[in-house]
Design an enzyme around this catalytic site. Structure first.
Site, PDB file in Angstrom:
ATOM      1  N   ASP A   1       0.785  -1.245   0.000  1.00  0.00           N
ATOM      2  CA  ASP A   1       0.000   0.000   0.000  1.00  0.00           C
ATOM      3  C   ASP A   1       0.815   1.293   0.000  1.00  0.00           C
ATOM      4  O   ASP A   1       1.978   1.333   0.378  1.00  0.00           O
ATOM      5  CB  ASP A   1      -0.983   0.019   1.189  1.00  0.00           C
ATOM      6  CG  ASP A   1      -0.314  -0.206   2.540  1.00  0.00           C
ATOM      7  OD1 ASP A   1       0.803  -0.746   2.598  1.00  0.00           O
ATOM      8  OD2 ASP A   1      -0.930   0.175   3.564  1.00  0.00           O
TER       9      ASP A   1
ATOM     10  N   GLU B   1      -0.685  -2.204   5.217  1.00  0.00           N
ATOM     11  CA  GLU B   1       0.247  -2.074   6.347  1.00  0.00           C
ATOM     12  C   GLU B   1       0.036  -0.742   7.049  1.00  0.00           C
ATOM     13  O   GLU B   1       0.124  -0.653   8.267  1.00  0.00           O
ATOM     14  CB  GLU B   1       1.701  -2.207   5.866  1.00  0.00           C
ATOM     15  CG  GLU B   1       2.726  -2.275   6.990  1.00  0.00           C
ATOM     16  CD  GLU B   1       3.043  -0.941   7.625  1.00  0.00           C
ATOM     17  OE1 GLU B   1       3.210  -0.885   8.857  1.00  0.00           O
ATOM     18  OE2 GLU B   1       3.117   0.074   6.899  1.00  0.00           O
TER      19      GLU B   1
HETATM   20 ZN   LIG Z   1       4.597   3.858   6.495  1.00  0.00          ZN
HETATM   21 ZN   LIG Z   2       6.245   1.405   5.520  1.00  0.00          ZN
END
Ligand SMILES: [Zn+2]
Ligand SMILES: [Zn+2]
Length: 437
Positions: free
Chosen positions: A86, A153
């Protein structure tokens, strides 16, 4: 590229150079087409198809947009290498010819810019280069190589979703996990290792303090939630300074404070948003308990009509780097990159949901990849300034040396682990390394 040239010449540099153009092309593509957390559909499809072309058995849509790519190569341990997929809602201001111009709607419908401001594009490119080297040199290792592309994440939710989607049941359980993160706190060409706790646990807490609204000129008829919240913010700062044992790593930050609409109206409620960072689970527990105790007591002291609501809405454990494993792989990286290019890194108070994999009993090696342009890094050091950190609109890793080093480091680490037996690795990660905690 043929398999035999790698088999005959084990020089990592030559192998990395051979796959670099493909990895760099992916980097440029992903950098210009970033996607927000949990929406990494194009990114995942792209990475999955390239891994499939290299001969990996790829499963998509694991925990949302996650992918798991497996290459079996005889008997031996199962070793996992993880990348994130991401990007962030940040407007890129690097001025690079390939800077991101992407805008999209976020989950609440707002129009936002998108940028790979954390360098996950570099992690994916490095993983692809590593995947290619490993696929082309199957006589240099044995066992099962598992590459995973983890979504979301940045919202610390993707690792958890992959695990909830049966990651550990549907695929072989890794004996060891490996991950890296690029940053500007090390020059490109180097890697850093922090044995033991290397990234902090993170807890996001939303506090709503209830008062009794009214006219700004008649405070006697109200219970002012702004005053309670202001006192609460200050009192929360005594947790680390007065309650936590000196020397323990801990941070309590109030990142937002929202209340009221107009200067002459006392509002009904105030909201605070906190982030709490620690390494040790017992310190984390102590701080969360103190936040609740102080918040409730401040409201009580002011005669608030209702107890405040305290919601924990995002959390992750600390990332623990198995010390014995780190020691072993440090030597491996020194041999691959040169002794001077492997440094001891400082543990950081930032967080990373890779911790979910560690929590599931996957001993892990998590290392830092230098991203700073070496001259700029040296100049900043002399001037005592800092280069733009991850998440900054100006974050721009020095791609060529960082990506070459990322691939070389991953290949060296994977080959070391995939030349051991699962039993050997078990012994390494279960020796008396816990004394280093
Ligand atoms: Zn980050
Ligand atoms: Zn990262």
């Amino acid at each position: 590229m043929t398999a035999s040239c790698f088999a005959q010449d084990p020089s990592t540099t030559k192998e990395v150079d051979a796959v670099y153009p493909e990895a760099y092309a992916l980097y440029l593509d992903l950098h210009q087409n970033p996607e927000l957390s949990s929406h990494e559909t194009r990114t995942a499809t792209k990475l999955a198809s390239q891994l499939r072309a290299l001969g990996y058995d790829v499963t998509e849509h694991v925990g949302g947009t996650g992918i798991v790519a497996i290459l079996k190569n005889g008997s031996g341990p199962t070793v996992m290498l993880r990348t994130e997929l991401d990007a962030l809602p940040v407007e890129e201001k690097t001025g690079l010819p390939y800077e991101s111009k992407v805008r999209t709607k976020d989950d609440s419908g707002r129009d936002v810019p998108v940028m790979h401001a954390c360098g996950h594009d570099l992690h994916m490119a490095s993983l692809l280069g590593t995947a290619a080297v490993m696929a082309h040199s199957k006589d240099s290792w044995h066992g099962t190589l598992m590459l995973i592309g983890q979504p979301a994440e940045e919202t610390i939710s993707g690792a958890k979703k992959m695990i909830e989607d049966g990651f550990l049941k549907r695929f072989p359980k890794p004996d060891i996990g490996v991950a890296l993160h690029v940053g500007n706190d090390l020059p490109a060409g180097t890697v850093g290792i922090a044995p033991g706790y290397s990234y902090a646990s993170a807890d996001s807490v939303r506090i709503t303090i209830y008062g009794k609204g009214g006219h700004g000129a008649a405070p006697q008829n109200t219970v002012d939630p702004i005053v309670i919240a202001a006192r609460t913010v200050l009192a929360l700062q005594t947790i680390v300074s007065r309650e936590v044992k000196p020397g323990e790593a801990a941070v309590v930050t109030v990142g937002y404070f929202q209340a009221g609409t107009k200067n002459n109206i006392i509002p009904d409620q105030a909201e605070l948003g906190l982030t709490i960072r620690t390494y040790k689970p017992e310190v984390r527990k102590q701080i969360l308990a103190a936040v609740a105790r102080i918040t409730k007591a401040e409201a009580d002291a002011a005669g608030a009509p209702r107890e405040p609501s305290i919601q924990e809405y995002e959390s992750t454990e600390a990332v623990y780097n198995d010390p014995a494993l780190a020691q072993r792989l440090r030597r491996t990286l020194e041999a691959a990159l040169g002794k001077d290019n492997v440094v001891t890194a400082e543990p950081l108070m930032v967080s990373e949901d890779y911790a979910y994999f560690v929590e599931q009993g996957i001993p892990s090696f998590y290392f830092a990849l230098g991203g700073a342009e070496p001259q700029k890094y040296a100049a900043a050091k002399i001037a005592g300034t800092k280069l733009p950190f991850n998440h900054s609109p100006l974050f721009a890793p020095d791609v060529d040396p960082a990506l070459h080093t990322g691939i070389a480091a991953e290949v060296a680490v994977l080959r070391d682990l995939l030349n051991a037996s699962a039993n050997d690795l078990y012994r390494v990660t279960h020796q008396q390394s816990n004394s280093n905690q």
